[in-house]
Design an enzyme around this catalytic site. Sequence first.
Site, PDB file in Angstrom:
ATOM      1  CG  ASP A   8     -31.293  -5.984  95.222  1.00 55.61           C
ATOM      2  OD1 ASP A   8     -31.047  -4.769  95.179  1.00 55.61           O
ATOM      3  OD2 ASP A   8     -30.497  -6.842  95.666  1.00 55.61           O
ATOM      4  CG  ASP A  10     -25.511  -3.694  93.724  1.00 58.57           C
ATOM      5  OD1 ASP A  10     -24.691  -3.983  92.841  1.00 58.57           O
ATOM      6  OD2 ASP A  10     -26.001  -2.555  93.871  1.00 58.57           O
ATOM      7  N   GLY A  51     -25.992   1.956 100.168  1.00 60.41           N
ATOM      8  CA  GLY A  51     -25.621   3.149  99.404  1.00 60.41           C
ATOM      9  C   GLY A  51     -24.125   3.406  99.549  1.00 60.41           C
ATOM     10  CB  THR A 120     -31.090  -1.215  92.636  1.00 59.75           C
ATOM     11  OG1 THR A 120     -29.761  -1.268  93.158  1.00 59.75           O
ATOM     12  CG2 THR A 120     -31.110  -0.229  91.485  1.00 59.75           C
ATOM     13  CG  ASN A 126     -22.969   1.541  89.170  1.00 62.62           C
ATOM     14  OD1 ASN A 126     -22.178   2.107  88.429  1.00 62.62           O
ATOM     15  ND2 ASN A 126     -22.941   1.675  90.476  1.00 62.62           N
ATOM     16  CG  ASP A 181     -28.739  -9.452  98.021  1.00 65.12           C
ATOM     17  OD1 ASP A 181     -29.370  -8.421  97.718  1.00 65.12           O
ATOM     18  OD2 ASP A 181     -27.616  -9.429  98.553  1.00 65.12           O
TER      19      ASP A 181
END
Length: 251
Positions: A8, A10, A51, A120, A126, A181
């Site tokens: 992942d 973020d 999102g 992700t 990003n 996370d």
Amino acid sequence: MLRALIFDVDGTLADTERDGHRVAFNRAFADAGLDWHWDVPRYGELLRVTGGRERILHFMESAEANIPAAERETLARALHARKTAHYLRIVDEGSVQLRPGVARLLSEAHAGGLTLAIATTTSRANIDALLAHTLPPGALGWFSVIGAAEDAPRKKPDPQVYEFVLEQLGLAPQECLAIEDSSAGLQAASAAGVRTIVTITDYTRDQDFSGALTVLSDVGERDAPARVLAGSAAGTDVIDVAQLKAWHAQG
Ligand code: XBP
Ligand code: MG
């Protein structure tokens, strides 16, 4: 046998939410002349909606947002595009760094022949910016597959992005290990059949991680050891590829 690590972004590769995405949302709101401000605790609540565009739409349903229903979708898209531009600027300024041990683990895994992938809910731009600013030149090429918002419109906890990544990798879920996370991320990976380890953040530490192989403070560095918070405590301070293989084999 473990063939691939699926990360992942973020909260996992980097602690992007509080000082990255949150700040970018607030700047986009200010640009649009809106008096909305997502403070640190409020953003923690809003993170339940995965999102960024979906998070804005969810906020628009609250009385304080006061946006007519017919205008919400268009405004959410515009605000989210503006937010992404702000986020990219924040990453360009070097304000978002990888979490402890992440660069070490990625480079060890790549050198050791494990396939690397990303799953992700955030946008592809990003991810490219984050990796370009935090890893050695060419490290984007370490990732065989990058599954992002554009590839999977149904956001975590829906397994769609993991299913996309598995299909692109041509691997069975049993051959992969996810590193997440959040509870939504754990649920997404688990629903796709991928065993998962969790590295918590301040925003996710109290979430439900049942089903994770292990829950850690982070993956650890020699001078900042990882703490095992739940699950298998195999006694290593610095999580390396051998440790990941051992956890995967136990699961
Ligand atoms: C991350 C998210 C994202 C980010 C913002 O979840 O939910 O929405 O907060 O990014 P995960 P975007 O770590 O589970 O993938 O604004 O680009 O959506
Ligand atoms: Mg996450």
